[in-house]
Every structure is written in structure tokens, then in C-alpha cells.
Design a protein around this motif. Structure first.
Motif, short mmCIF file in Angstrom:
data_model
loop_
_atom_site.label_atom_id
_atom_site.label_comp_id
_atom_site.label_asym_id
_atom_site.label_seq_id
_atom_site.Cartn_x
_atom_site.Cartn_y
_atom_site.Cartn_z
N UNK A 14 0.78 -1.22 0.00
CA UNK A 14 0.00 0.00 0.00
C UNK A 14 0.82 1.27 0.00
N UNK A 15 0.55 2.13 0.97
CA UNK A 15 1.18 3.44 1.04
C UNK A 15 2.67 3.39 1.40
N UNK A 16 3.21 2.19 1.59
CA UNK A 16 4.66 2.09 1.74
C UNK A 16 5.37 2.40 0.43
N UNK A 17 4.66 2.25 -0.70
CA UNK A 17 5.22 2.67 -1.98
C UNK A 17 5.46 4.18 -1.95
N UNK A 18 6.55 4.62 -2.54
CA UNK A 18 6.83 6.06 -2.54
C UNK A 18 5.90 6.80 -3.49
N UNK A 19 5.59 6.17 -4.62
CA UNK A 19 4.71 6.82 -5.59
C UNK A 19 3.25 6.56 -5.22
N UNK A 20 2.48 7.62 -5.08
CA UNK A 20 1.09 7.51 -4.66
C UNK A 20 0.25 6.64 -5.59
N UNK A 21 0.43 6.68 -6.92
CA UNK A 21 -0.40 5.82 -7.78
C UNK A 21 -0.23 4.33 -7.52
N UNK A 22 0.80 3.94 -6.79
CA UNK A 22 1.02 2.52 -6.48
C UNK A 22 0.49 2.14 -5.09
N UNK A 23 -0.17 3.07 -4.41
CA UNK A 23 -0.65 2.77 -3.06
C UNK A 23 -1.73 1.69 -3.05
N UNK A 24 -2.32 1.41 -4.19
CA UNK A 24 -3.37 0.39 -4.25
C UNK A 24 -2.80 -1.02 -4.32
N UNK A 25 -1.47 -1.16 -4.38
CA UNK A 25 -0.85 -2.46 -4.64
C UNK A 25 0.02 -2.96 -3.49
N UNK A 26 0.20 -4.27 -3.47
CA UNK A 26 1.14 -4.91 -2.54
C UNK A 26 2.03 -5.82 -3.38
N UNK A 27 3.30 -5.87 -3.03
CA UNK A 27 4.19 -6.75 -3.79
C UNK A 27 5.32 -7.25 -2.89
N UNK A 28 5.80 -8.42 -3.24
CA UNK A 28 6.99 -8.96 -2.59
C UNK A 28 7.94 -9.39 -3.70
N UNK A 29 9.20 -8.98 -3.60
CA UNK A 29 10.18 -9.26 -4.65
C UNK A 29 11.40 -9.92 -4.04
#
Length: 372
Positions: free
Chosen positions: A158-173
Motif C-alpha cells: 500500500x502506502x509504503x510505496x513512494x509513488x502515490x499511484x502505487x498505493x493500491x498495490x502490494x508486492x513482494x520481490x
């Protein structure tokens, strides 16, 4: 692969009751993101806060995507080995609202799969598509960017992404390490919508990395396995930098970051020196002792045990020309090569022809005497 320990966020997303706690935490993270963007104190996971600070110092825009693009090598060894592994996993994920992706060693998204069309369209709108550069220096905090930079499995929700448009997503890499070269050659990414995040993300990522590593090991040639075995025989707790190379592969241990290692350049030096050589001069005061993987067969690979010329470094620090450490014959060779290069206007091909030596040999001498 380093095992990812469950974070409090992951643990709280495991049950329906925990999802309520997850929603509260999501709002807390959003508040922290807004505080950070306003220059206020932000309470968030330390690794996320550190990444945010890097993104800010890199001038990453937190509001807009505007990702840059790069070419993709669709036939790279990494993609050829990884795609079938991810597609086998994909069969188990249909209907799960999950995306699988691969990024190359430079942080460019190289391949993507989605379990449903709606997810595919949403990811396209988020510019998370093949060719997009998602490395942290250009895209800020995200799973692939952090994994690439830290060489560790990275979870971003979520909001851990720096870019706001990616706040809707979760990812593990998770980074993928080539079992032969033992260098990170790409990254696996498992993503979903932030509200759907759960502990299975890390299970899937771990299984994918294991599967890709096994495939890479199985497709490695007998020569590559022999190179690795020989390489390891020269490594040890007290060993200095060791590099084993052939015309396609480079294996490195303990090399200092300031030593710029380029496989093609190193191989050209080895080939120019030939089988009879026991030592070659590199650059910045470094030299290497040569040990063929197979006696009498240069193209089976060579182990280079690197050494640094302390005298040359000390001479430079005291304002003394490095040539002062050369013998009379080396100084004469330096003078001839330097004058020939000047006469040819720096054209190394023409200079090599005039000197009656190969271009590889000339390049080796130029590096040795620091002529260009």
C-alpha cells in the motif's frame, strides 16, 4: 535465498479479524506517507523510511508515475530459465487476483503475467508493464527496486510505496542469484491489490526463486560447473579477490567495489597475454596471477587471483610518477607506445599496426601504463 521473516503487516492479514487491523495499519501507513511528504516525522518500518529518504534524495516524483522505458532482452538466460517456472506457478493462481513478474538485473520489468484481465488493465494503467524501469533510483520505494538495491527479499504494501499511484498495490520481490556466477541476475515479483495481501505472497516468491535457481543449475554446462569448482578451490577466508572467467561467464569473490570488473575487458587481457603468461596487469595498480581451469586450454576458463601494487599506490599518494617503479625496459616500452599513440592521434588500431602487435596487446599495455 534469504528467508523473509513475516512482518507485523503480513501476520495481521492472515485472518478476517486481522484484516480489520490491517485496514487500520493501512491508514496509519498512509498518514505516515503524508507526514513524510510534508517534511514531518513519519513512523513506518525502518527499511521503508530509509527507502523513502533515498527516493527523495534521488528526486523521485511521489505524485506521478512517468516511468522511463528501456529495451528488454527477451532471450536472456535469466528469462529463458524463469518464464517456464512462473508459468507452472500461474496454473495454480488462476482466479486468485495475483500477478507474477520478472525484472532484469538493471531493474527493468521484463515479463508479466496476471490471473485476470481486470488486473492486467489495472497494472497497465499503473505503468507496471514490460519495458518500464522500476529500479528504486528512478521509481522510488517498491518491491523490485528495494530487492535490487539491497539484494534481499523485500515486501512493500500500500502506502509504503513512494509513488502515490502505487498505493493500491502490494508486492513482494526476491533477487535471483545465478548458481554459477553467484551474482544477482534478476528479480521475481509477486503482486496483488493491497487489500488482498497475505502471507502466501512470500510463500509464492520463495518457491519461484527456488525453482528458477534449480533450473539454472540444471542448464549450466559441464564447463561452467568445472569453472565454479576450480574457482572455489582458490577461495578461502584469507583469500584475496578471485575472479574466474571465460568468454561468456564471470565468477567473482571478494572483489572491492572500486575495482571495475568488466568480463569482456578482462577476457581480452587474458587472451592477449596467452597461455604462457602467469601474470597480467589490470588497472589502478591491480595485477592478477593466472591459473587455467584446464591446463593447456585457455578457452576452458582462467582463474585470476588479484593483487594490488601497494608501491604504485604509495608513489601516487606522494606525488611520484607510477613510471618510477618501472624497470628500464618497461620505461622504454612506455615511451615507444606513448609516442606512437601521439603520432596516430590516439587511434589505437593504427598504433597497434605500426607497432606490429595486436590491438588486445596494445589495450593491455595502455591500461598497464595508464595511457588512456
Amino acid at each position: 535465498m534469504q528467508k523473509l521473516h513475516s512482518s507485523p503487516v503480513t501476520e495481521q492479514l492472515s485472518t478476517p479479524t486481522a484484516r480489520m487491523g490491517g485496514a487500520m495499519r493501512s491508514q496509519s501507513t498512509r498518514n505516515a506517507w503524508e507526514s513524510f511528504q510534508s517534511g514531518e516525522v513519519a513512523t513506518v518500518r525502518p527499511q521503508i523510511l530509509t527507502s523513502w529518504r533515498r527516493a527523495r534524495s534521488n528526486g523521485v516524483d511521489p505524485q506521478r508515475l512517468e516511468l522511463t522505458r528501456a529495451d528488454i532482452d527477451t532471450q536472456s538466460p535469466f528469462l529463458r530459465a524463469a518464464r517456464p517456472v512462473l508459468l507452472r506457478m500461474a496454473d495454480l493462481l488462476v482466479g486468485s487476483s495475483t500477478s507474477l513478474a520478472l525484472a532484469d538485473a538493471d531493474g527493468t520489468l521484463a515479463w508479466r503475467w496476471e490471473s485476470e484481465r481486470a488486473l492486467s488493465r489495472a497494472l497497465d494503467r499503473a505503468e507496471f508493464e514490460p519495458g518500464s524501469r522500476v529500479g528504486e533510483p528512478v521509481a522510488g520505494t517498491n518491491g523490485i527496486g528495494m530487492a535490487q538495491l539491497t539484494n534481499r527479499t523485500s515486501l512493500v504494501i500500500g502506502a509504503e510505496h513512494y509513488k502515490e499511484p502505487w498505493h493500491a498495490w502490494a508486492c513482494i520481490a526476491s533477487p535471483v542469484v545465478d548458481p554459477i556466477s553467484r551474482r544477482v541476475i534478476g528479480t521475481v515479483n509477486v503482486a496483488c491489490r493491497a487489500e488482498d495481501a497475505n502471507h502466501l505472497l512470500q510463500v509464492a516468491a520463495g518457491a519461484l526463486v527456488d525453482g528458477i535457481t534449480t533450473t539454472l543449475r540444471e542448464v549450466a554446462t559441464a564447463r561452467q560447473r568445472r569453472m565454479l569448482s576450480t574457482h572455489l578451490s582458490y577461495c578461502g577466508p584469507a583469500a584475496g579477490p578471485v575472479v574466474t572467467i571465460d568468454q561468456r561467464t564471470m565468477i567473482v569473490d571478494n572483489a572491492p567495489t572500486e575495482l571495475r570488473l568488466d568480463r569482456a575487458e578482462l577476457w581480452s587481457i587474458v587472451v592477449a597475454a596467452g597461455l604462457s603468461a602467469t601474470e597480467v596487469t589490470l588497472h589502478d595498480g591491480w595485477s592478477a596471477r593466472l591459473h587455467p581451469v584446464t591446463q593447456g586450454r585457455l578457452h576452458d576458463g582462467v582463474v585470476l587471483v588479484l593483487e594490488h601494487d601497494r608501491r604504485g599506490r604509495c608513489a601516487e599518494q606522494h606525488g611520484i610518477s607510477p613510471l618510477a617503479a618501472l624497470g628500464p625496459l618497461e620505461q622504454a616500452e612506455f615511451k615507444v607506445i606513448n609516442e606512437t599513440l601521439a603520432e596516430c592521434g590516439g587511434n589505437k588500431s593504427e598504433a597497434a599496426a605500426r607497432l606490429g602487435i595486436s590491438r588486445g596487446t596494445l589495450y593491455h599495455r595502455v591500461r598497464r601504463y595508464r595511457l588512456g
